[in-house]
Design a protein around this motif. Sequence first.
Motif, PDB file in Angstrom:
ATOM      1  N   UNK A 217       0.835  -1.208   0.000  1.00  0.00           N
ATOM      2  CA  UNK A 217       0.000   0.000   0.000  1.00  0.00           C
ATOM      3  C   UNK A 217       0.868   1.255   0.000  1.00  0.00           C
ATOM      4  N   UNK A 218       1.936   1.244   0.820  1.00  0.00           N
ATOM      5  CA  UNK A 218       2.842   2.397   0.869  1.00  0.00           C
ATOM      6  C   UNK A 218       3.489   2.623  -0.495  1.00  0.00           C
ATOM      7  N   UNK A 219       3.894   1.535  -1.151  1.00  0.00           N
ATOM      8  CA  UNK A 219       4.505   1.675  -2.472  1.00  0.00           C
ATOM      9  C   UNK A 219       3.499   2.191  -3.493  1.00  0.00           C
ATOM     10  N   UNK A 220       2.255   1.713  -3.436  1.00  0.00           N
ATOM     11  CA  UNK A 220       1.218   2.214  -4.350  1.00  0.00           C
ATOM     12  C   UNK A 220       0.947   3.697  -4.119  1.00  0.00           C
ATOM     13  N   UNK A 221       0.874   4.104  -2.861  1.00  0.00           N
ATOM     14  CA  UNK A 221       0.658   5.521  -2.550  1.00  0.00           C
ATOM     15  C   UNK A 221       1.807   6.367  -3.077  1.00  0.00           C
ATOM     16  N   UNK A 222       3.028   5.837  -2.958  1.00  0.00           N
ATOM     17  CA  UNK A 222       4.185   6.560  -3.488  1.00  0.00           C
ATOM     18  C   UNK A 222       4.101   6.722  -4.997  1.00  0.00           C
ATOM     19  N   UNK A 223       3.641   5.674  -5.688  1.00  0.00           N
ATOM     20  CA  UNK A 223       3.500   5.746  -7.144  1.00  0.00           C
ATOM     21  C   UNK A 223       2.433   6.760  -7.539  1.00  0.00           C
ATOM     22  N   UNK A 224       1.300   6.724  -6.832  1.00  0.00           N
ATOM     23  CA  UNK A 224       0.209   7.667  -7.130  1.00  0.00           C
ATOM     24  C   UNK A 224       0.653   9.100  -6.875  1.00  0.00           C
ATOM     25  N   UNK A 225       1.343   9.301  -5.745  1.00  0.00           N
ATOM     26  CA  UNK A 225       1.801  10.642  -5.381  1.00  0.00           C
ATOM     27  C   UNK A 225       2.805  11.182  -6.399  1.00  0.00           C
ATOM     28  N   UNK A 226       3.728  10.323  -6.840  1.00  0.00           N
ATOM     29  CA  UNK A 226       4.739  10.778  -7.805  1.00  0.00           C
ATOM     30  C   UNK A 226       4.099  11.154  -9.137  1.00  0.00           C
ATOM     31  N   UNK A 227       3.087  10.381  -9.577  1.00  0.00           N
ATOM     32  CA  UNK A 227       2.395  10.707 -10.827  1.00  0.00           C
ATOM     33  C   UNK A 227       1.632  12.023 -10.700  1.00  0.00           C
ATOM     34  N   UNK A 228       0.979  12.208  -9.549  1.00  0.00           N
ATOM     35  CA  UNK A 228       0.228  13.448  -9.315  1.00  0.00           C
ATOM     36  C   UNK A 228       1.151  14.659  -9.333  1.00  0.00           C
ATOM     37  N   UNK A 229       2.294  14.541  -8.698  1.00  0.00           N
ATOM     38  CA  UNK A 229       3.250  15.653  -8.669  1.00  0.00           C
ATOM     39  C   UNK A 229       3.787  15.942 -10.065  1.00  0.00           C
ATOM     40  N   UNK A 230       4.020  14.865 -10.837  1.00  0.00           N
ATOM     41  CA  UNK A 230       4.509  15.037 -12.213  1.00  0.00           C
ATOM     42  C   UNK A 230       3.517  15.838 -13.046  1.00  0.00           C
ATOM     43  N   UNK A 231       2.223  15.530 -12.890  1.00  0.00           N
ATOM     44  CA  UNK A 231       1.191  16.218 -13.664  1.00  0.00           C
ATOM     45  C   UNK A 231       1.033  17.669 -13.243  1.00  0.00           C
ATOM     46  N   UNK A 232       1.311  17.938 -11.978  1.00  0.00           N
ATOM     47  CA  UNK A 232       1.134  19.299 -11.467  1.00  0.00           C
ATOM     48  C   UNK A 232       2.339  20.199 -11.695  1.00  0.00           C
ATOM     49  N   UNK A 233       3.436  19.605 -12.150  1.00  0.00           N
ATOM     50  CA  UNK A 233       4.617  20.410 -12.452  1.00  0.00           C
ATOM     51  C   UNK A 233       4.478  20.951 -13.870  1.00  0.00           C
ATOM     52  N   UNK A 234       4.409  22.246 -14.010  1.00  0.00           N
ATOM     53  CA  UNK A 234       4.209  22.867 -15.325  1.00  0.00           C
ATOM     54  C   UNK A 234       5.546  23.292 -15.907  1.00  0.00           C
ATOM     55  N   UNK A 235       5.723  22.967 -17.152  1.00  0.00           N
ATOM     56  CA  UNK A 235       6.938  23.404 -17.842  1.00  0.00           C
ATOM     57  C   UNK A 235       6.845  24.886 -18.143  1.00  0.00           C
ATOM     58  N   UNK A 236       7.983  25.548 -18.115  1.00  0.00           N
ATOM     59  CA  UNK A 236       8.007  26.983 -18.412  1.00  0.00           C
ATOM     60  C   UNK A 236       7.724  27.201 -19.897  1.00  0.00           C
ATOM     61  N   UNK A 237       6.884  28.199 -20.177  1.00  0.00           N
ATOM     62  CA  UNK A 237       6.561  28.553 -21.569  1.00  0.00           C
ATOM     63  C   UNK A 237       7.512  29.667 -21.998  1.00  0.00           C
ATOM     64  N   UNK A 238       8.615  29.270 -22.648  1.00  0.00           N
ATOM     65  CA  UNK A 238       9.642  30.247 -23.009  1.00  0.00           C
ATOM     66  C   UNK A 238       9.232  31.122 -24.196  1.00  0.00           C
ATOM     67  N   UNK A 239       8.089  30.850 -24.837  1.00  0.00           N
ATOM     68  CA  UNK A 239       7.638  31.689 -25.958  1.00  0.00           C
ATOM     69  C   UNK A 239       7.141  33.044 -25.462  1.00  0.00           C
ATOM     70  N   UNK A 240       6.768  33.053 -24.116  1.00  0.00           N
ATOM     71  CA  UNK A 240       6.252  34.295 -23.567  1.00  0.00           C
ATOM     72  C   UNK A 240       7.346  35.202 -22.996  1.00  0.00           C
ATOM     73  N   UNK A 241       8.602  34.723 -23.038  1.00  0.00           N
ATOM     74  CA  UNK A 241       9.699  35.528 -22.507  1.00  0.00           C
ATOM     75  C   UNK A 241       9.995  36.654 -23.475  1.00  0.00           C
ATOM     76  N   UNK A 242      10.026  37.905 -23.005  1.00  0.00           N
ATOM     77  CA  UNK A 242      10.295  39.069 -23.903  1.00  0.00           C
ATOM     78  C   UNK A 242      11.642  38.933 -24.583  1.00  0.00           C
ATOM     79  N   UNK A 243      11.661  39.239 -25.854  1.00  0.00           N
ATOM     80  CA  UNK A 243      12.928  39.198 -26.586  1.00  0.00           C
ATOM     81  C   UNK A 243      13.670  40.515 -26.389  1.00  0.00           C
ATOM     82  N   UNK A 244      14.978  40.414 -26.260  1.00  0.00           N
ATOM     83  CA  UNK A 244      15.778  41.627 -26.055  1.00  0.00           C
ATOM     84  C   UNK A 244      16.069  42.302 -27.398  1.00  0.00           C
TER      85      UNK A 244
END
Length: 244
Positions: A217-244
């Motif tokens: 059960x502990x291992x399953x909870x760890x797997x579920x938690x890691x997947x949830x955290x992965x989905x909630x981590x948003x990649x940075x959208x570098x297209x919105x960074x102002x160009x110099x």
Amino acid sequence: LLFQILGAVILGFGVWILADKTSFIAVLQMSSPSLKTGAYVLIGVGTLTMLMGFLGCLGAVNEIRCLLGLYFTCLMVILITQVAAGLVIYFQKERLKDELSNIVGDLIKKYDPSNADEKTLQDAWDYVQRQIACCGWTGANDWENNKILINRSMTEYPCSCSNSSKDSGFCTLDVPVNSTATYADWPVHEQGCMDGVEKWLKDNLGVILGVCTGVAVIELLGMILSISLCKNIHSEDYTKVPKS
């Protein structure tokens, strides 16, 4: 932290199997290569679980998807391995039982108190017979195969099979000189150690299953938690960074 503790427990259990010299585990691990292999596997799994716990914490704190993905994969592999091992033990239990019978039978047949090379193994078996209050594997008749007792016309018996104050070696039966005897004349426990071990397993089956289920059960909870955290981590959208 929870997985590091879990890993430490698994690691400690594997080390205990290798280090124990006084219980039934000692008889098995000194006689059966498969148990030694299992102990090394437990040590490896425990070490890997501790490492994965650290990487999982690192990945969660720093929001690193790669580490979380690695954490999930390793947990899944460990869980599948544990389930596979459980199934193998369940479906091969008769084969394992026969192997165990052969190990103990060979030990009893060659039991010799004067053999210093086998003293540790023999002391472990004496400990088992005293603790479980049993004699032989299936019964006291197993000791009729011992070469020393045969040569002494069965007028001696293993001290650890009785309530004797002597913990190991052979005790002398109170019979006339030059007479013969059988195991039925010995003041020993009637129960075989196989029945005692099976009774112990049945009495503690709930605890064993509970621990195994808790780990899964502990291992399953760890797997579920890691997947949830992965989905909630948003990649940075570098297209919105102002160009110099």
